[in-house]
Design a protein around this motif. Structure first.
Motif, short mmCIF file in Angstrom:
data_model
loop_
_atom_site.label_atom_id
_atom_site.label_comp_id
_atom_site.label_asym_id
_atom_site.label_seq_id
_atom_site.Cartn_x
_atom_site.Cartn_y
_atom_site.Cartn_z
N SER A 32 53.75 22.85 49.13
CA SER A 32 53.63 22.20 47.84
C SER A 32 52.87 23.09 46.86
CB SER A 32 52.89 20.87 48.00
OG SER A 32 52.61 20.35 46.71
N VAL A 35 50.18 20.18 43.26
CA VAL A 35 48.98 19.36 43.06
C VAL A 35 48.26 19.71 41.76
CG1 VAL A 35 48.63 19.28 45.55
CG2 VAL A 35 47.21 20.79 44.15
N GLU A 37 44.83 19.24 41.56
CA GLU A 37 43.40 19.19 41.86
C GLU A 37 42.98 20.40 42.67
OE1 GLU A 37 42.12 16.08 44.55
OE2 GLU A 37 44.17 15.77 45.23
N GLN A 295 42.03 35.28 40.37
CA GLN A 295 42.74 36.20 41.26
C GLN A 295 44.13 35.68 41.57
OE1 GLN A 295 40.14 36.72 44.61
NE2 GLN A 295 38.59 37.79 43.41
N ARG A 298 46.47 36.02 38.58
CA ARG A 298 47.02 37.36 38.45
C ARG A 298 48.10 37.63 39.48
NH1 ARG A 298 41.53 39.34 38.08
NH2 ARG A 298 40.90 39.49 35.90
N PHE A 299 47.86 37.13 40.68
CA PHE A 299 48.84 37.31 41.76
C PHE A 299 50.18 36.69 41.37
CE2 PHE A 299 51.07 35.48 45.38
CZ PHE A 299 51.36 36.63 46.09
N LYS B 4 33.27 43.17 42.82
CA LYS B 4 34.50 42.38 42.89
C LYS B 4 35.33 42.77 44.10
CE LYS B 4 35.16 40.84 38.19
NZ LYS B 4 35.84 41.03 36.93
N SER B 7 33.56 41.52 47.27
CA SER B 7 33.60 40.08 47.51
C SER B 7 34.96 39.65 48.06
CB SER B 7 33.24 39.30 46.25
OG SER B 7 34.30 39.30 45.34
N VAL B 8 36.02 40.38 47.69
CA VAL B 8 37.33 40.04 48.25
C VAL B 8 37.47 40.55 49.68
CG1 VAL B 8 39.84 40.38 48.07
CG2 VAL B 8 38.48 40.00 46.01
N LYS B 18 47.45 47.45 47.13
CA LYS B 18 48.28 47.03 46.00
C LYS B 18 47.92 45.60 45.59
CE LYS B 18 53.10 46.35 44.67
NZ LYS B 18 53.34 44.93 44.86
N GLU B 19 47.84 44.74 46.59
CA GLU B 19 47.54 43.34 46.29
C GLU B 19 46.12 43.18 45.74
OE1 GLU B 19 48.53 40.69 49.51
OE2 GLU B 19 47.19 39.18 48.67
N VAL B 22 46.22 44.01 42.19
CA VAL B 22 46.86 42.94 41.38
C VAL B 22 45.88 41.80 41.12
CG1 VAL B 22 48.57 41.08 41.47
CG2 VAL B 22 49.24 43.41 42.04
N ILE B 23 45.24 41.30 42.16
CA ILE B 23 44.41 40.10 41.95
C ILE B 23 43.13 40.42 41.17
CG2 ILE B 23 45.34 38.94 44.00
CD1 ILE B 23 42.65 39.37 45.33
N LEU B 24 42.70 41.67 41.20
CA LEU B 24 41.51 42.01 40.43
C LEU B 24 41.85 42.55 39.04
CD1 LEU B 24 39.28 43.65 43.19
CD2 LEU B 24 39.15 41.33 42.28
N GLY B 25 43.13 42.70 38.78
CA GLY B 25 43.55 43.21 37.48
C GLY B 25 43.14 44.67 37.28
N LYS B 151 41.28 23.50 59.04
CA LYS B 151 41.39 22.48 57.99
C LYS B 151 42.84 22.24 57.60
CE LYS B 151 38.91 21.12 54.64
NZ LYS B 151 38.25 21.04 53.34
N ARG B 155 45.52 16.78 50.47
CA ARG B 155 45.77 16.34 49.11
C ARG B 155 47.18 15.76 48.96
NH1 ARG B 155 44.73 21.69 45.92
NH2 ARG B 155 45.75 22.52 47.78
N SER B 157 50.76 15.71 47.68
CA SER B 157 51.47 16.94 47.39
C SER B 157 51.99 17.02 45.95
CB SER B 157 52.61 17.16 48.38
OG SER B 157 53.35 15.99 48.49
#
Lengths: 392, 160
Positions: A32, A35, A37, A295, A298-299, B4, B7-8, B18-19, B22-25, B151, B155, B157
């Motif tokens: 999904s 959501v 939230e 993050q 951006r992804f 940054k 922390s990732v 590469k990824e 991307v996520i850190l710009g 976990k 939530r 969906s």
């Protein structure tokens, strides 16, 4: 037997996403992206304060407007974050989520036939709440070429003698659009000139990825004509606690408090104690979550770029709103096939108003791993659709 | 920029460059250079895998050992710590405040092996005054990760 129902209520359209809900309920390993939230748990120190309040037996009603200490903290917060000062005892009310604030705010302000301007795509409750409060919704269709921001021209075009309230839902659900200070200044000018009130739903204010969020209430001449709505759900990952608030001119807040008193009594006490802790010591948690969302944002944008899918860069909330017009099908058709063929659930843009046609709301309140999997499936789906189209 | 990146990768060392970019710009080349520099400077000391050994058929016993020592003139605790950390059985050594001096983490195949290590190797070091061994019976949380519980997303969906 007589008809037991209210015609006005029966006329209200049920949410368009029910059907997807039913499909996904019986589907195995669907992903999904639907959501609205956060995927984070409420930070532990906030939950702990809630638990502690229970241990101490703080299980009574609070005053109708909410705990004094919480209202004071909210005033400190709005001053510190947005530079707007409110008086805790007259200009603040604690509500059951931002949703209640929208409802009682409109009920407190509208007379029969008053027009409420609702920019769309936007959250689903503004229109029905306006109708139930006796107002007349007037929809402003936001445009992709403006990055789904509201412009002064669009506003001026729909203002009539009956126009009373403008709903300003930014950062926006579902588009992720924000309004920067320069955009707001133009809107504020029109509102002052035309004597229009603003209901500014800033529930996603903390989730802004370009500069700092600016509240329209902080602009000259606007505080006295703005109901500022915010809450704890999105910023502090506290959706289930059901806690929000409204700040605004004392005469409006007083009438809202009257409605709130009769239909709600007071917002949940445990949640109010937890919220005090959130405002006092939650900044770091908010920043951490904000960075995670950023993050993922951006992804996703990069993933769409690789797929060659058109999408403006949204700077707020936790949604992206890619355009699917190239496939020549409606948002509903696209979302249905995407779910049935790739088992990925996303919400069609039309669930948020007709102007959402041709778009899809994708939430990034999911872990990167989850999003990665979803984007692999999306790329495959998009390729398949393009091949189908080429064959025709 | 370093913060940054750290922390990732502190949470996910396997993320590809590469990824990460991307996520850190950021640009891929900049991320790669920064990672290399941090490895060379010893900011990044290694990449490890979190394993819940209880879920494997391999037997592992770990213990935390409180060690009281006599600090040596001019060297404090460094020399004795160095003696202790040379043993491959020792996975961590910390100088700590409080009622004892060093906290030594040990891993072995069996209770006997760990006990023997303490009695034969550790206690016999001349500056060691006393030891107290605490065997770890169950790991609930390690390196910020809660073990054993997975976990599920509870939530709804779809939610406007």
């Amino acid at each position: 037997m007589r008809n037991p129902l209210s015609d006005e209520v029966v006329k209200i359209k049920p949410s368009g996403i029910r059907k997807f809900f039913d499909i996904v309920a019986v589907m195995k390993d669907a992903i999904s992206l639907g959501v609205g939230e956060p995927d984070f748990d409420t930070p532990w120190h906030i939950r702990d304060e809630g638990i502690y309040s229970l241990e101490k037996g703080k299980t009574f009603y609070t005053s109708n407007s909410g705990l004094k200490e919480l209202r004071e903290e909210i005033c400190i917060y709005t001053k510190r974050k947005y530079g707007v000062s409110y008086e805790w005892d007259k200009e603040v009310i604690i509500t059951v989520g931002g949703s209640e604030a929208i409802d009682i705010g409109l009920r407190a302000m509208l007379n029969p036939g008053d027009e409420v301007l609702i920019p769309q795509p936007s959250y689903v409750s503004y229109e029905p709440c306006t109708v139930l409060a006796g107002g007349k919704p007037v929809i402003i269709d936001l445009k992709a070429e403006n990055e789904f921001r509201l412009t002064a021209k669009e506003l001026l075009d729909v203002i009539t003698d009956k126009t009373k309230v403008l709903i300003l839902p930014f950062p926006n659900n579902p588009t992720g659009a924000i309004m920067e200070e320069k955009d707001l200044i133009e809107i504020a000018k029109v509102c002052v000139e035309k004597d229009i009130f603003v209901m500014s739903d800033e529930i996603y204010a903390e989730l802004t990825y370009k500069g700092r969020h600016v509240s329209i209430a902080s602009l000259p001449g606007m505080k006295e004509r703005t109901i500022l709505i915010n809450g704890f759900s999105k910023a502090f990952a506290m959706t289930g606690w059901r806690l929000g608030y409204a700040c605004g001119p004392s005469e409006i807040i007083a009438q809202m408090t009257k409605i709130h008193q009769f239909c709600i009594m007071c917002a949940p006490t445990t949640s109010q104690y937890a919220a005090i802790e959130a405002l006092k010591n939650g900044d770091e948690d908010v920043e951490k979550m904000r960075q995670s969302y950023d993050q993922r944002r951006r992804f996703l944008l990069n993933a769409f770029k690789e797929m060659g899918l058109e999408c403006f860069e949204p700077f707020g909330a936790f949604y992206v709103f890619p355009c699917i017009k190239e496939f020549g099908m409606t948002s509903d058709e696209f979302a249905t096939r995407f779910l049935e063929e790739e088992k990925v659930a996303a919400v069609p843009g039309t669930a948020f108003g007709d102007s959402g046609e041709g778009y899809l709301r994708i939430s990034y309140a999911y872990s990167l791993d989850r999003l990665k999997l979803a984007m692999e499936r999306m790329a495959r789906f998009v390729n398949k659709l393009r091949e189908e189209k080429a064959e025709k | 920029m370093r913060e940054k990146i750290l922390s990732v990768i502190e949470q996910n060392a396997r993320i590809d460059i590469k990824e990460l970019a991307v996520i850190l710009g950021m640009e891929e080349i900049d991320v790669a250079n920064e990672l290399k520099a941090m490895e060379e400077e010893g900011v990044i000391c290694g990449y490890h895998t979190m394993i819940d050994w209880d879920k494997t058929s391999i037997d592992k016993v770990s213990a935390l050992i409180e060690v009281r020592v006599t600090p040596q003139r001019g060297q404090g605790f460094d020399t004795i710590a160095e003696r202790i950390y040379q043993y491959p059985e020792v996975s961590a050594v910390y100088l700590i405040s409080g009622g004892f001096d060093l906290l030594v983490s040990i891993e072995g195949k069996s209770l006997k092996e760990v006990s023997l290590f303490v009695s034969d190797k550790l206690s016999t070091l001349e500056t060691v005054l006393s030891t107290a061994t605490h065997f770890i019976l169950k790991k609930y949380k390690d390196h910020g990760i809660v073990l054993s519980k997975k976990k599920t997303d509870e939530r709804e969906s779809f939610m406007p």
